[in-house]
Motif scaffolding. Structure first.
Motif, PDB file in Angstrom:
ATOM      1  N   VAL A 147       0.832  -1.203   0.000  1.00 48.06           N
ATOM      2  CA  VAL A 147       0.000   0.000   0.000  1.00 48.06           C
ATOM      3  C   VAL A 147       0.866   1.253   0.000  1.00 48.06           C
ATOM      4  CG1 VAL A 147      -1.667   1.319   1.349  1.00 48.06           C
ATOM      5  CG2 VAL A 147      -1.965  -1.145   1.090  1.00 48.06           C
ATOM      6  N   GLY A 172       2.129   2.831  -3.339  1.00 49.58           N
ATOM      7  CA  GLY A 172       1.160   3.150  -4.379  1.00 49.58           C
ATOM      8  C   GLY A 172       1.422   4.497  -5.035  1.00 49.58           C
ATOM      9  N   GLY A 206      -3.886  -5.082  -7.462  1.00 50.65           N
ATOM     10  CA  GLY A 206      -3.522  -5.242  -6.058  1.00 50.65           C
ATOM     11  C   GLY A 206      -2.887  -4.013  -5.458  1.00 50.65           C
ATOM     12  N   GLY A 207      -2.750  -2.944  -6.238  1.00 50.34           N
ATOM     13  CA  GLY A 207      -2.128  -1.723  -5.749  1.00 50.34           C
ATOM     14  C   GLY A 207      -3.148  -0.780  -5.135  1.00 50.34           C
ATOM     15  N   THR A 208      -2.627   0.230  -4.431  1.00 48.17           N
ATOM     16  CA  THR A 208      -3.470   1.196  -3.737  1.00 48.17           C
ATOM     17  C   THR A 208      -3.028   2.613  -4.089  1.00 48.17           C
ATOM     18  OG1 THR A 208      -3.859  -0.313  -1.897  1.00 48.17           O
ATOM     19  CG2 THR A 208      -4.280   2.019  -1.493  1.00 48.17           C
ATOM     20  N   ASP A 258      -8.125   6.277   4.587  1.00 47.45           N
ATOM     21  CA  ASP A 258      -6.731   5.887   4.760  1.00 47.45           C
ATOM     22  C   ASP A 258      -6.456   5.569   6.230  1.00 47.45           C
ATOM     23  OD1 ASP A 258      -3.940   5.690   3.795  1.00 47.45           O
ATOM     24  OD2 ASP A 258      -3.612   7.416   5.097  1.00 47.45           O
ATOM     25  N   LYS A 287      -9.066  -2.040   5.136  1.00 44.09           N
ATOM     26  CA  LYS A 287      -9.705  -2.085   3.816  1.00 44.09           C
ATOM     27  C   LYS A 287     -10.957  -2.949   3.920  1.00 44.09           C
ATOM     28  CE  LYS A 287      -7.524  -4.314   0.484  1.00 44.09           C
ATOM     29  NZ  LYS A 287      -8.325  -5.495   0.114  1.00 44.09           N
ATOM     30  N   ASP A 294      -8.143   6.040   0.327  1.00 40.23           N
ATOM     31  CA  ASP A 294      -7.390   5.062  -0.448  1.00 40.23           C
ATOM     32  C   ASP A 294      -8.287   4.420  -1.495  1.00 40.23           C
ATOM     33  OD1 ASP A 294      -5.044   5.480   0.948  1.00 40.23           O
ATOM     34  OD2 ASP A 294      -5.444   3.891   2.393  1.00 40.23           O
ATOM     35  N   TYR A 299      -8.221   1.079  -4.019  1.00 39.42           N
ATOM     36  CA  TYR A 299      -7.589  -0.206  -4.345  1.00 39.42           C
ATOM     37  C   TYR A 299      -8.261  -0.783  -5.569  1.00 39.42           C
ATOM     38  CZ  TYR A 299      -7.025  -5.313  -4.107  1.00 39.42           C
ATOM     39  OH  TYR A 299      -6.798  -6.637  -4.412  1.00 39.42           O
ATOM     40  N   THR A 300      -7.458  -1.340  -6.474  1.00 34.10           N
ATOM     41  CA  THR A 300      -8.035  -2.024  -7.628  1.00 34.10           C
ATOM     42  C   THR A 300      -7.497  -3.442  -7.699  1.00 34.10           C
ATOM     43  OG1 THR A 300      -6.296  -1.178  -9.097  1.00 34.10           O
ATOM     44  CG2 THR A 300      -8.349   0.078  -8.974  1.00 34.10           C
ATOM     45  N   SER A 301      -8.365  -4.372  -8.058  1.00 29.78           N
ATOM     46  CA  SER A 301      -7.953  -5.770  -8.181  1.00 29.78           C
ATOM     47  C   SER A 301      -7.367  -6.068  -9.554  1.00 29.78           C
ATOM     48  CB  SER A 301      -9.144  -6.694  -7.916  1.00 29.78           C
ATOM     49  OG  SER A 301     -10.157  -6.490  -8.885  1.00 29.78           O
TER      50      SER A 301
END
Length: 1008
Positions: free
Chosen positions: A496, A499, A673-675, A714, A718, A748, A750-752
């Protein structure tokens, strides 16, 4: 003038005997070995490698070790060989541990800097007593005798013979003759345990004694010219009053060799000055720093250094799996290196920079004999003792070689350190981008462990010249002669804190850097009995020097008034990357030239973050301000709404808006998987404090496959909810979301799946009463271009503006300041977008609804200020029919908004799909802390598994179903939309769908 010692492979920089087993030319693992890949914050689960069936089913944990490259079979391991094992247990709730670390590391979180007290980890996060008992019983049932559980509850020691271990864990053992002739043993397959306890075990360490840990210092430039250098009696340097410069004994010898301070080496004073650190006899007072060592230190060398710089720093020793006097004596020459060189560099560098601190040397067995279990034991002792606020290690192993079980056990230990508020720094290695080269000859890109561990700060290396205004630095990297270790982890997923800065698909290394080049390195006193019977002056480099230098920087920060007031730094990486985002030039000395191409082309230093020097070197004054920031306070309670006159773009990964460092934007997409942290307070016209929630229009574009987006405050956990979903590559989809804002003013995303992300703010809530409040309406259709509702034609809109009458329509009164509309684009032609804004205002550059292909049907909720004429303008770029349904409005008389922790209230996938023409009642009052009497609820509603085209309508239970819709879709699509739904007097809302689909509902807040 000086002696350059040559090590194995004909190179001048790497020690041989001192580096452990692999310094003798042993290759540990072939480059084709499959690395265990785990998420950065969930490294604790057992990995199934195979299983047996039956009433006593076994589950294999991890993977079998690979035979070292170049090794040959050397028979079966003797059945009576004694093994010292560790059965490592997973924390009871790894996600809760991750969330706790995030909380204590985030300003504005109520738990900020409220670290676990010493000895409390086991009760807070260790495995349950039932789990421990079950694992112990399983071991006993297989003939093993577990020892005393570690104080943190993470490991059960077991001493067993090979025969016993083979029976208990279902694996054979074999001997291998390594390239240097050494015979080691390893298990032939992954260990197995009964399936009912295997899930609680992260790994079993000690089944193999193949080891390749090494220290990361270079060859020593031994100085001559002092009369006492070659004296047979112990060298003595007259004690003197503290000064950050080296004594004449050292400087005279250096001068005779042609070396000058600030050019060929850096005294503590000049090194500190270049990094903005304090130089005083009391620097670091009240703090304790621990160093990890796998060799004997020479106390006389350290005393000689202290005499030279005039310090009286407390240095103590803690022996783990060894005893004082055991192992190879300090000063023993091993292939041109004196044992204790690494310890001398670590300890003396700290003495020079933080002489007021106390130093503890945690010493394990000699590296050449140490097993993975010994390494874990030393780290675990450093953490469970919890005496040092900062831990520094200059030892490591190339990541692909390290066994997965060992890496997982390390991860749990370093997570424990983070939870306790201990900062851990580690040298990133001296082999550039090919960290495994000296281990197995591989030139493939690889990084070093533990520098790559998510809860460790990896420290790379630089070359530095000059001081003051003339100082310069570049990345340390010399072909075939050493350079800053760095690259991308093969084991840990994206973290995280990186990112938008390190936009890699996995954890990037290093995080920071400091001086490492031996040609302008660290002045030390060491004992090498091949040259002298007493300590002699020398100059040494390597990331082994960079790590304790950063440790000293953190010690000085912890000792500062700011940290004494606001709490010690603790887990460093969250704070470091926040500092880089907020004010990069103030906090870091950027390294923009050089590379780490030691054996093959590696990485190149560039403006901002790079995989050679990370964020760069420290600027201590700025870092203290950032790392020791005061605790912010999140605004809470009843909130009122403030619309923006036009949407403001806070994030656009396509062009670097809000993405990357404060002064160096990035244009790379958010990786799977990043934030992406998005600054809310103080940005886009939003106040710098007092904001409870923000209304964002979130857009993904350039998607590379299916995925989902989650938005949350933040520094908080999550949630397992979602705000936006997409089903394939090349899509552009938007959805409105109301997101709680944390005390640090950040949310924040987040995307998969890998995608570009855009965030436009429509408005925000504050805890004050100066804003407007909400009134829910029974949804009503104000516009439908398909059927002449609100317009006189049935023609699709093409590149034109539609004037939508709002005040006096659908229940919106003349006193309304903003309106909540559900906008739907349908029967689209080609790509395009829709924008909503107050009539009479300038058309914004931010969009509300987006589509990429012909035939799209897609909705989005918008909150739009109403123009002075009572209208809202809708601009269509491209061609589409447009539908607008009103669901409420903001004015001076209505209900205030309150945030909740995002929670999934409905997921029909766990039961059965909602059938075509069916209605489902969903209780709201009493869920997620929502009280009775609530007027409306804010939800993200998602449909998935759609079986045909259709729509969803949401309304207050107990009232008639409106003719408006909240979501519209075509077959096979997954669509999400925010809805603000009136709540019935019975505390429920209703969902109706026109075609069979799965329905999910996630709550973000409510009006009361």
């Amino acid at each position: 003038m000086f002696k350059r010692v040559h090590a194995s492979l004909g190179r001048s920089r790497h020690a041989a005997g001192k580096t452990g087993r692999r310094a003798r030319g042993i290759a540990a693992v072939t480059t084709t070995a499959v690395a265990l890949t785990v998420a950065a914050t969930a490294a604790y689960g057992a990995v199934t490698d195979g299983a047996e069936t039956g009433s006593h089913a076994l589950k294999r944990i991890g993977t079998a070790p690979r035979v070292p490259a170049g090794a040959t079979a050397a028979g079966t391991t003797a059945s009576g060989t004694t093994l010292h094992l560790s059965v490592n247990l997973s924390p009871r709730d790894p996600q809760a541990l991750t969330d706790f670390i995030t909380a204590v590391s985030t300003p504005g979180n109520p738990r900020y800097h409220q670290y676990l007290a010493k000895g409390k980890f086991a009760s807070a996060f260790g495995p349950t007593q039932a789990t421990i008992a079950a694992v112990a019983q399983a071991l006993k049932a297989d003939g093993l005798t577990p020892g005393k559980l570690s104080s943190d509850g993470l490991s059960l020691p077991v001493t067993a013979t090979v025969a016993q271990a083979s029976h208990a864990f279902g694996t054979g053992f074999k001997n291998v003759r390594l390239k240097d002739g050494t015979i080691d043993y390893l298990n032939a397959s992954a260990p197995a345990l009964p399936a009912d306890v295997a899930a609680s075990v992260s790994g079993i360490v000690g089944l193999s004694n193949v080891n390749s840990i090494t220290s990361h210092h270079t060859a020593v430039r031994h100085l001559s010219g002092s009369d006492s250098v070659a004296a047979p009696l112990p060298r003595t340097v007259a004690p003197r009053t503290y000064t950050p410069a080296m004594c004449s004994d050292f400087t005279d010898a250096a001068a005779q060799a042609g070396f000058a301070d600030g050019t060929d080496y850096y005294s503590p004073g000049k090194l500190a000055a270049n990094y903005g650190m304090t130089s005083s006899a009391t620097a670091g007072a009240g703090q304790t720093v621990a160093v990890f060592e796998l060799e004997n230190a020479d106390p006389n060398s350290i005393a000689t250094y202290q005499s030279c710089v005039g310090t009286n720093t407390s240095v103590s020793y803690r022996y783990v799996d060894t005893t004082a006097g055991s192992g190879t004596p300090a000063g023993t020459d091993q292939d041109g290196y004196g044992v204790g060189t690494e310890a001398a560099l670590d300890i003396e560098d700290l003495i020079g920079l933080v002489p007021g601190a106390s130093i503890i040397d945690y010493q394990g067995p000699d590296a050449e004999n140490a097993t993975d279990q010994n390494v874990l034991d030393v780290y675990q002792q450093m953490v469970t003792d919890d005496q040092a606020q900062v831990i520094s290690t200059s030892w490591g192993e190339c990541e692909p070689v390290l066994a997965g079980a060992t890496a997982s056990a390390e991860n749990a230990i370093f997570a424990e350190a983070a939870a306790q508020g201990q900062s851990v720094v580690a040298a990133s290695g001296d082999d550039g981008s090919s960290d495994c080269y000296l281990t197995n000859g591989s030139t493939a890109k690889a990084v070093d462990d533990p520098a790559s561990q998510p809860y460790v700060t990896g420290v790379g290396g630089t070359t530095m010249t000059g001081t003051g205004s003339t100082k310069t630095q570049k990345a340390w990297g010399v072909s075939q002669d050493g350079g800053s270790g760095g690259g991308v982890s093969s084991r840990w997923g994206p973290v995280v804190y990186q990112g938008g800065i390190a936009t890699t698909t996995k954890r990037a290394v290093p995080d920071v850097a400091a001086l490492a080049d031996p040609n302008d390195g660290y002045p030390i006193y060491i004992l090498d009995d091949a040259d002298s019977s007493s300590p002699e002056p020398g100059i040494v480099g390597g990331t082994s020097g960079a790590a304790p230098t950063w440790a000293a920087a953190i010690v000085q920060a912890n000792a500062s008034t700011a940290c004494q007031t606001n709490g010690r730094v603790g887990f460093l990486n969250n704070a470091l990357y926040k500092a880089a985002r907020s004010s990069y030039p103030t906090n870091f000395w950027d390294v923009t030239s050089g590379n780490n191409s030691v054996y093959v082309t590696g990485y190149t230093a560039a403006a901002g973050y790079d995989e050679v020097t990370g964020l760069g070197s420290p600027k201590e004054a700025g870092l203290i301000t950032s790392l020791c920031a005061a605790k912010g306070t999140a605004a809470t309670g009843a909130s009122t709404f403030h619309p923006l006159s036009s949407p403001k773009r806070l994030l656009d990964t396509r062009n670097g808006t809000g993405w990357g460092l404060s002064s160096i934007p990035s244009t790379k997409p958010l990786v799977a998987g990043g934030t992406a942290p998005v600054k809310i307070e103080g940005a886009g016209g939003i106040p710098s404090s007092g904001v409870t929630a923000v209304v964002l229009n979130l857009t993904v574009t350039g998607t590379t496959g299916s995925g989902s987006l989650i938005a949350w405050a933040d520094g908080t956990a999550k949630p397992s909810t979602s705000n936006l979903n997409w089903t394939g590559a090349g899509q552009t989809i938007a959805a409105s979301s109301t997101v709680t804002v944390a005390g640090d003013g950040v949310v924040d995303l987040y995307t998969s799946g890998t995608t570009h992300v855009i965030a436009d703010v429509q408005g925000y809530y504050t805890s004050g009463t100066t804003g407007s409040t909400y009134t829910a309406l029974k949804p009503a259709r104000l516009l439908d271009t398909r059927s002449k509702v609100g317009i006189s034609t049935t023609t699709k809109i093409t590149n034109a503006v539609v004037s939508l009458k709002v005040r006096g329509h659908g229940g919106v009164p003349t006193g309304a300041s903003s309106v909540v509309l559900n906008l739907t684009a349908t029967q689209t032609v080609g790509s395009g977008y829709l924008e909503a804004y107050p009539e009479g205002a300038t058309r914004p550059t931010a969009s509300n609804v987006n589509w990429a292909v012909t035939g799209t049907t897609i909705p989005n909720l918008v909150v739009v200020p109403i123009g002075s004429d009572g209208n809202v303008s809708l601009y269509v770029h491209g061609t589409s029919h447009v539908i607008a349904d009103v669901s409420g409005y903001f004015s001076t008389s209505g209900s205030a908004f309150r945030t909740v922790t995002p929670l999934r209230l409905l997921d029909t996938r766990t039961t059965t799909a909602l059938g075509a023409g069916k209605t489902l009642a969903l209780p709201i009052a009493g869920a997620d802390g929502i009280p009775t009497g609530v007027k409306a609820v804010v939800l993200t509603v998602t449909v998935t598994g759609t079986t045909g085209s259709g729509y969803l309508t949401a309304w207050a239970d107990g009232t008639s179903r409106p003719t408006a819709s909240n979501l519209n879709w075509v077959q096979g699509k997954t669509i999400a939309n925010q809805v603000i739904v009136p709540v019935g007097s019975d505390g429920k809302i209703d969902f109706y769908v026109s075609s069979t689909t799965q329905v999910l509902a996630d709550v973000a807040g409510y009006m009361s």
